[in-house]
Design a protein around this motif. Structure first.
Motif, PDB file in Angstrom:
ATOM      1  N   GLU A  73      -9.177   5.108   0.049  1.00  0.00           N
ATOM      2  CA  GLU A  73      -7.767   4.883  -0.270  1.00  0.00           C
ATOM      3  C   GLU A  73      -6.856   5.551   0.771  1.00  0.00           C
ATOM      4  OE1 GLU A  73      -6.726   5.932  -4.211  1.00  0.00           O
ATOM      5  OE2 GLU A  73      -8.231   4.630  -5.160  1.00  0.00           O
ATOM      6  N   TRP A  74      -7.250   6.752   1.224  1.00  0.00           N
ATOM      7  CA  TRP A  74      -6.432   7.436   2.232  1.00  0.00           C
ATOM      8  C   TRP A  74      -6.482   6.689   3.570  1.00  0.00           C
ATOM      9  CZ3 TRP A  74      -2.489  10.210   2.971  1.00  0.00           C
ATOM     10  CH2 TRP A  74      -2.258  10.827   4.192  1.00  0.00           C
ATOM     11  N   VAL A  75      -7.673   6.117   3.901  1.00  0.00           N
ATOM     12  CA  VAL A  75      -7.792   5.340   5.147  1.00  0.00           C
ATOM     13  C   VAL A  75      -6.857   4.130   5.101  1.00  0.00           C
ATOM     14  CG1 VAL A  75      -9.341   3.905   6.509  1.00  0.00           C
ATOM     15  CG2 VAL A  75     -10.118   6.116   5.676  1.00  0.00           C
ATOM     16  N   GLU A  76      -6.773   3.480   3.954  1.00  0.00           N
ATOM     17  CA  GLU A  76      -5.886   2.333   3.823  1.00  0.00           C
ATOM     18  C   GLU A  76      -4.428   2.750   3.994  1.00  0.00           C
ATOM     19  OE1 GLU A  76      -6.557  -0.991   3.403  1.00  0.00           O
ATOM     20  OE2 GLU A  76      -8.617  -0.392   3.871  1.00  0.00           O
ATOM     21  N   ILE A  77      -4.089   3.934   3.456  1.00  0.00           N
ATOM     22  CA  ILE A  77      -2.702   4.422   3.596  1.00  0.00           C
ATOM     23  C   ILE A  77      -2.373   4.680   5.051  1.00  0.00           C
ATOM     24  CG2 ILE A  77      -1.169   6.344   3.038  1.00  0.00           C
ATOM     25  CD1 ILE A  77      -2.568   6.518   0.322  1.00  0.00           C
ATOM     26  N   VAL A  78      -3.309   5.288   5.785  1.00  0.00           N
ATOM     27  CA  VAL A  78      -3.084   5.573   7.209  1.00  0.00           C
ATOM     28  C   VAL A  78      -2.926   4.269   7.981  1.00  0.00           C
ATOM     29  CG1 VAL A  78      -4.114   6.583   9.263  1.00  0.00           C
ATOM     30  CG2 VAL A  78      -4.256   7.797   7.092  1.00  0.00           C
ATOM     31  N   LYS A  79      -3.797   3.264   7.685  1.00  0.00           N
ATOM     32  CA  LYS A  79      -3.685   1.975   8.376  1.00  0.00           C
ATOM     33  C   LYS A  79      -2.334   1.331   8.112  1.00  0.00           C
ATOM     34  CE  LYS A  79      -8.561   0.571   8.608  1.00  0.00           C
ATOM     35  NZ  LYS A  79      -9.540  -0.464   8.175  1.00  0.00           N
ATOM     36  N   ALA A  80      -1.892   1.398   6.874  1.00  0.00           N
ATOM     37  CA  ALA A  80      -0.611   0.802   6.533  1.00  0.00           C
ATOM     38  C   ALA A  80       0.539   1.509   7.246  1.00  0.00           C
ATOM     39  CB  ALA A  80      -0.411   0.850   5.020  1.00  0.00           C
ATOM     40  N   TYR A  81       0.462   2.829   7.343  1.00  0.00           N
ATOM     41  CA  TYR A  81       1.521   3.582   8.023  1.00  0.00           C
ATOM     42  C   TYR A  81       1.571   3.239   9.509  1.00  0.00           C
ATOM     43  CZ  TYR A  81       4.014   7.515  10.066  1.00  0.00           C
ATOM     44  OH  TYR A  81       4.878   8.286  10.802  1.00  0.00           O
ATOM     45  N   ARG A 106       8.065   8.285   2.968  1.00  0.00           N
ATOM     46  CA  ARG A 106       7.097   7.876   1.942  1.00  0.00           C
ATOM     47  C   ARG A 106       5.684   8.314   2.342  1.00  0.00           C
ATOM     48  NH1 ARG A 106       5.896   7.404  -3.189  1.00  0.00           N
ATOM     49  NH2 ARG A 106       4.319   5.794  -3.589  1.00  0.00           N
ATOM     50  N   TYR A 107       5.367   8.253   3.618  1.00  0.00           N
ATOM     51  CA  TYR A 107       4.044   8.646   4.089  1.00  0.00           C
ATOM     52  C   TYR A 107       3.813  10.146   3.875  1.00  0.00           C
ATOM     53  CZ  TYR A 107       0.190   9.628   7.293  1.00  0.00           C
ATOM     54  OH  TYR A 107      -0.997  10.062   7.834  1.00  0.00           O
ATOM     55  N   ARG A 108       4.844  10.966   4.135  1.00  0.00           N
ATOM     56  CA  ARG A 108       4.698  12.411   3.948  1.00  0.00           C
ATOM     57  C   ARG A 108       4.482  12.735   2.467  1.00  0.00           C
ATOM     58  NH1 ARG A 108       8.667  12.611   8.094  1.00  0.00           N
ATOM     59  NH2 ARG A 108      10.332  12.645   6.522  1.00  0.00           N
ATOM     60  N   ARG A 109       5.182  12.032   1.574  1.00  0.00           N
ATOM     61  CA  ARG A 109       4.994  12.295   0.154  1.00  0.00           C
ATOM     62  C   ARG A 109       3.584  11.898  -0.305  1.00  0.00           C
ATOM     63  NH1 ARG A 109      10.354  10.278  -0.318  1.00  0.00           N
ATOM     64  NH2 ARG A 109       9.540   8.245  -1.019  1.00  0.00           N
ATOM     65  N   LEU A 110       3.072  10.794   0.229  1.00  0.00           N
ATOM     66  CA  LEU A 110       1.723  10.368  -0.134  1.00  0.00           C
ATOM     67  C   LEU A 110       0.660  11.306   0.422  1.00  0.00           C
ATOM     68  CD1 LEU A 110       1.947   6.478   0.326  1.00  0.00           C
ATOM     69  CD2 LEU A 110       1.786   7.745  -1.826  1.00  0.00           C
ATOM     70  N   SER A 111       0.942  11.909   1.596  1.00  0.00           N
ATOM     71  CA  SER A 111      -0.043  12.824   2.183  1.00  0.00           C
ATOM     72  C   SER A 111      -0.194  14.094   1.352  1.00  0.00           C
ATOM     73  CB  SER A 111       0.359  13.184   3.623  1.00  0.00           C
ATOM     74  OG  SER A 111       1.599  13.874   3.642  1.00  0.00           O
ATOM     75  N   VAL A 112       0.847  14.412   0.594  1.00  0.00           N
ATOM     76  CA  VAL A 112       0.770  15.598  -0.258  1.00  0.00           C
ATOM     77  C   VAL A 112      -0.114  15.342  -1.477  1.00  0.00           C
ATOM     78  CG1 VAL A 112       2.125  17.173  -1.699  1.00  0.00           C
ATOM     79  CG2 VAL A 112       3.027  16.420   0.508  1.00  0.00           C
ATOM     80  N   ILE A 134       0.834  -1.210   0.000  1.00  0.00           N
ATOM     81  CA  ILE A 134       0.000   0.000   0.000  1.00  0.00           C
ATOM     82  C   ILE A 134       0.864   1.253   0.000  1.00  0.00           C
ATOM     83  CG2 ILE A 134      -1.708   1.295   1.329  1.00  0.00           C
ATOM     84  CD1 ILE A 134      -2.808  -1.387   2.301  1.00  0.00           C
ATOM     85  N   LEU A 135       1.931   1.257   0.809  1.00  0.00           N
ATOM     86  CA  LEU A 135       2.829   2.420   0.872  1.00  0.00           C
ATOM     87  C   LEU A 135       3.867   2.415  -0.246  1.00  0.00           C
ATOM     88  CD1 LEU A 135       3.470   2.619   4.727  1.00  0.00           C
ATOM     89  CD2 LEU A 135       1.892   3.990   3.362  1.00  0.00           C
ATOM     90  N   ASP A 136       3.930   1.287  -0.964  1.00  0.00           N
ATOM     91  CA  ASP A 136       4.874   1.158  -2.071  1.00  0.00           C
ATOM     92  C   ASP A 136       6.305   1.325  -1.596  1.00  0.00           C
ATOM     93  OD1 ASP A 136       5.734   0.673  -4.606  1.00  0.00           O
ATOM     94  OD2 ASP A 136       5.408   2.715  -5.333  1.00  0.00           O
ATOM     95  N   VAL A 137       6.648   0.580  -0.502  1.00  0.00           N
ATOM     96  CA  VAL A 137       8.018   0.570   0.012  1.00  0.00           C
ATOM     97  C   VAL A 137       8.480  -0.882   0.062  1.00  0.00           C
ATOM     98  CG1 VAL A 137       7.762   2.684   1.352  1.00  0.00           C
ATOM     99  CG2 VAL A 137       7.217   0.488   2.410  1.00  0.00           C
ATOM    100  N   GLY A 138       9.779  -1.062   0.111  1.00  0.00           N
ATOM    101  CA  GLY A 138      10.322  -2.407   0.174  1.00  0.00           C
ATOM    102  C   GLY A 138      10.206  -2.996   1.566  1.00  0.00           C
ATOM    103  N   LEU A 139      10.354  -4.329   1.653  1.00  0.00           N
ATOM    104  CA  LEU A 139      10.245  -5.015   2.940  1.00  0.00           C
ATOM    105  C   LEU A 139      11.404  -4.661   3.869  1.00  0.00           C
ATOM    106  CD1 LEU A 139       9.135  -8.585   1.697  1.00  0.00           C
ATOM    107  CD2 LEU A 139       7.702  -6.797   2.696  1.00  0.00           C
ATOM    108  N   SER A 140      12.506  -4.197   3.302  1.00  0.00           N
ATOM    109  CA  SER A 140      13.676  -3.840   4.133  1.00  0.00           C
ATOM    110  C   SER A 140      13.710  -2.356   4.507  1.00  0.00           C
ATOM    111  CB  SER A 140      14.959  -4.214   3.385  1.00  0.00           C
ATOM    112  OG  SER A 140      15.032  -3.500   2.154  1.00  0.00           O
ATOM    113  N   ALA A 141      12.601  -1.646   4.196  1.00  0.00           N
ATOM    114  CA  ALA A 141      12.582  -0.192   4.484  1.00  0.00           C
ATOM    115  C   ALA A 141      12.607   0.044   5.984  1.00  0.00           C
ATOM    116  CB  ALA A 141      11.356   0.429   3.848  1.00  0.00           C
ATOM    117  N   ASN A 142      13.404   1.077   6.413  1.00  0.00           N
ATOM    118  CA  ASN A 142      13.465   1.417   7.845  1.00  0.00           C
ATOM    119  C   ASN A 142      12.413   2.469   8.160  1.00  0.00           C
ATOM    120  OD1 ASN A 142      14.516   3.834   6.827  1.00  0.00           O
ATOM    121  ND2 ASN A 142      16.629   3.119   7.066  1.00  0.00           N
TER     122      ASN A 142
END
Length: 711
Positions: A155-163, A126-132, A111-119
């Motif tokens: 879609e925004w609710v799903e992004i928040v849940k994922a974050y 990535r979340y700040r860029r998506l919020s824009v 959902i956030l379009d990040v890799g599994l190894s992302a810190n």
């Protein structure tokens, strides 16, 4: 926690459900259809004897014959099974073409379009860029993509849940444990029904239908099948019928007694249901009582038994069977239809009664049952004085037969004139007899054509043997080998070729080929279907051969039944008429020899259950040798082996072993005479014991109607 029911809105799963239910019904039904009737294979392979003869009430007989064919085909079952297979094929087609909607697994990284190894730093960035770009206050729905404000908010609710699932400790624990950031979800049940069927209040009716189908219909179907199987014996008759026949059985029974036993079957109630059980019974009984015993073949005891029965259905059944056997005109279409409809069932019940008789082993009831089969197939009265074999020929009536018999040698004999005796008369004499009896030349010609196609089996040789052995030993596995030819009545003697002696031999295969020979399938060649214009079903002739002990009146070796031969016996010519090939056919019976050595005399009975007067019997002798007989012969053979010459290889080998060799100057030793063993005079060789054929003119219950003078 709540439960959630999800219906198959995309029609993905209901084909699996329908396929399963249909297979539960269709597969067992198809299996039952694979079990063919006893006469199915021979009826399909054989043809009818060509004849344009039409008996009285031919229209009623044809209707009943068509009904019997539908029964044999089991049309209802075939249609049901065919519909089931079509439905199953359609369900398989739906399963193949329907697109699968694979269940999506909630994944915050996707959902956030990040890799599994992302810190955590990369996730926050990535979340700040998506919020824009994805926040509802900054993103407007795109009408070109059919987007709505609600879709943007979701879609925004799903992004928040994922974050939160990747940054908040509590939400992350929910995701790790339950696979959802909101924690444990409600249980979901999938129902293999499209949502359309349960929409707008119709769901309760659909569920009620499924409840009736699975809760009542399927158990009822299985229960009916199970209890139906429990109520049927191995002979495929009702258990109640078996009990009734058991009560009717006697050690000494004539054909009339067997008719009474057969009429006790409960299967006739399926034909005489409701008002048909006693409709026309009074008229039927009056016709039988008024008829002459010489015409119907009923004896006083048979009429007395009929009058003593209390059950109207049983009385009508017995009366209709006697009316069918005597070809009695009932002057009633309904009674005529019942009469011909009962005949195939009576034939089936009689075959089951043979099994009862064989269990007790007495000869008289077995022969009486076989003779009743002949009478039922040909619609001929089974009485000793009314059993007229010539009635099997087209256009022959009792009056015609009596006139012919009164003017031939058969008038002074106790047995009636058989077909083979009549056809053995000169053609001029047959025409003169036919003219005197009122039979037209055209009708006589039709009868002669049919007679020359009937499969009359003539035994050429019968022998006992043990495969691969020289002698019959106690308790060994013996074969009764019968060599015979089919020679139809009326075949000119000049057309019958002499029997080749090689065809009468039964040579054992080589020792190495014996197992392969046993596994090899014997060829099956069928004779034409029985010429039975009054029987409303096809009937393949059968030959029953058994050995009996006349002194005890019991069967020594149970019957072996043959419906086909290893060679073509009758072949069809270009005009569609069967002609004999005169091939020698081989019939084999295998049984265990007696446990004691000695000479055993049996009466060999051969019965064709479809034609009257085609039976035969002859005395056969089986010599069972003692085991010491083999030892004596082996000693004789060892004494006859000469010593090897000294200059031969065998002699040199014997010298090396210290064994004696033959003296070249000494004259050869004369062979020792074999020890003579007393053998039966009629025995043909050491390989087999022969048979004695005798003419038995005594009148007994085991006599058949075969007229040896006419053969």
């Amino acid at each position: 926690m709540s439960s959630e029911y999800n219906y198959d809105a995309d029609a993905q799963f209901f084909p699996f459900f329908v396929l399963t239910i249909t297979a539960i019904i269709t597969l067992p039904l198809t299996y039952t259809l694979l079990g063919k009737p006893s006469d199915a294979s021979s009826s399909k392979a054989a043809r009818h004897i060509s004849s344009a003869y039409q008996p009285d009430n031919a229209d009623i007989i044809d209707l009943q014959r068509a009904k019997e064919k539908r029964k044999e085909l089991r049309l209802k079952r075939m249609l049901t099974a065919g519909a089931g297979w079509l439905l199953m094929a359609y369900m398989v087609y739906l399963m193949a073409v329907t697109a699968r909607a694979a269940p999506t697994i909630w994944n915050p990284y996707d959902i956030l379009d990040v890799g599994l190894s992302a810190n955590e730093k990369q996730i926050n960035s990535r979340y700040r860029r998506l919020s824009v770009t994805m926040h509802p206050d900054k993103r407007q729905p795109n009408p070109a993509l059919n987007e709505t404000a609600e879709m943007v908010n979701d879609e925004w609710v799903e992004i928040v849940k994922a974050y939160k699932a990747l940054t908040d400790e509590d939400v992350r624990n929910n995701y790790v444990q339950y696979g959802n950031p909101d924690g444990k979800q409600s249980t979901s049940f999938g129902i293999a029904l499209p949502k359309l069927l349960v929409a707008e209040g119709s769901g309760k009716y659909v569920l009620a239908f499924y409840g009736l189908l699975l809760g009542i219909g399927l158990p009822w179907l299985v229960g009916k099948w199970w209890y139906g199987m429990q109520n049927v014996t191995r002979e495929r008759i009702l258990v109640t019928t078996a009990g009734n026949m058991f009560k009717e059985y006697r050690e000494r029974m004539d054909v009339g007694d067997v008719v009474g036993a057969v009429s006790s079957a409960m299967e006739f109630r399926d034909i005489l249901q409701g008002s048909k059980a006693d409709s026309g019974l009074g008229k039927l009984e009056k016709l039988l009582q008024a008829s002459d015993n010489a015409e119907t073949g009923t004896m006083s005891k048979d009429k007395k038994k009929l009058s003593e029965l209390d059950d109207p259905a049983r009385r009508k059944t017995l009366a209709l069977i006697w009316a069918y056997l005597s070809r009695l005109d009932l002057n009633d279409k309904s009674l005529e239809a019942d009469k011909y409809e009962l005949a195939p069932t009576a034939l089936q019940m009689n075959e089951a009664f043979v099994s009862f008789c064989l269990a007790y082993g007495f000869t008289a009831p077995v022969l009486a049952s076989y003779h009743l089969s002949q009478s039922l197939v040909q619609a001929i009265s089974p009485g000793q004085t009314t059993r007229l074999p010539l009635l099997q020929l087209p256009h022959f009536t009792p009056d015609i037969v009596h006139t012919i018999e009164s003017q031939t040698a058969a008038s002074g004999r106790k047995q009636h004139l058989t077909i083979q005796s009549f056809m053995a008369l000169p053609a001029e004499q047959r025409r003169a007899l036919a003219q005197a009896s009122g039979l037209t030349p055209a009708h006589l010609s039709v009868a002669e054509v049919v007679a020359r196609q009937l499969p009359l089996l003539k035994v050429e040789k019968a022998l006992f043997k043990v495969q691969g052995e020289k002698f019959l030993l106690p308790s060994s596995l013996v074969q009764l080998v019968i060599k015979a030819r089919v020679i139809p009545p009326g075949t000119p003697a000049s057309d019958v070729p002499a029997v080749d002696e090689k065809d009468l031999e039964d040579i054992d295969p080589a020792e190495g080929d014996m197992i392969a020979a046993q596994k090899k399938e014997v060829e099956q060649h069928f004779v034409p279907l029985a010429h039975a214009p009054y029987l409303p079903r096809d009937r393949a002739p059968r030959w029953h051969i058994f050995l009996a002990d006349n002194r005890q009146g019991k069967i020594a070796v149970p019957p072996f039944t043959f419906t086909s031969f290893d060679k073509v016996a009758l072949d069809v010519d270009e005009s569609g008429v069967y002609k004999p090939t005169f091939n020698v056919v081989t019939l084999k019976m295998q049984f265990q020899a007696p446990p004691q050595a000695g000479e055993y005399k049996f009466q060999m009975h051969g019965v064709c259950d479809s034609y009257v007067g085609f039976d035969w019997k002859e005395e056969v002798v089986m010599m069972v040798e003692d085991a010491s007989r083999i030892t004596e012969v082996e000693e004789v053979e060892e004494d006859e082996i000469s010593e090897p010459e000294e200059d031969s290889i065998a002699g040199q080998m014997a010298s090396l072993r210290g064994q004696p060799t033959a003296d070249p100057n000494k004259p050869p030793r004369q062979p020792r005479p074999k020890r003579q063993v007393k053998r039966n005079e009629d025995e043909e060789s050491d390989l087999e014991s022969g048979t004695d054929e005798e003419d038995d003119d005594e009148d007994s219950e085991t006599d058949t109607d075969t007229d040896s003078d006419g053969e």
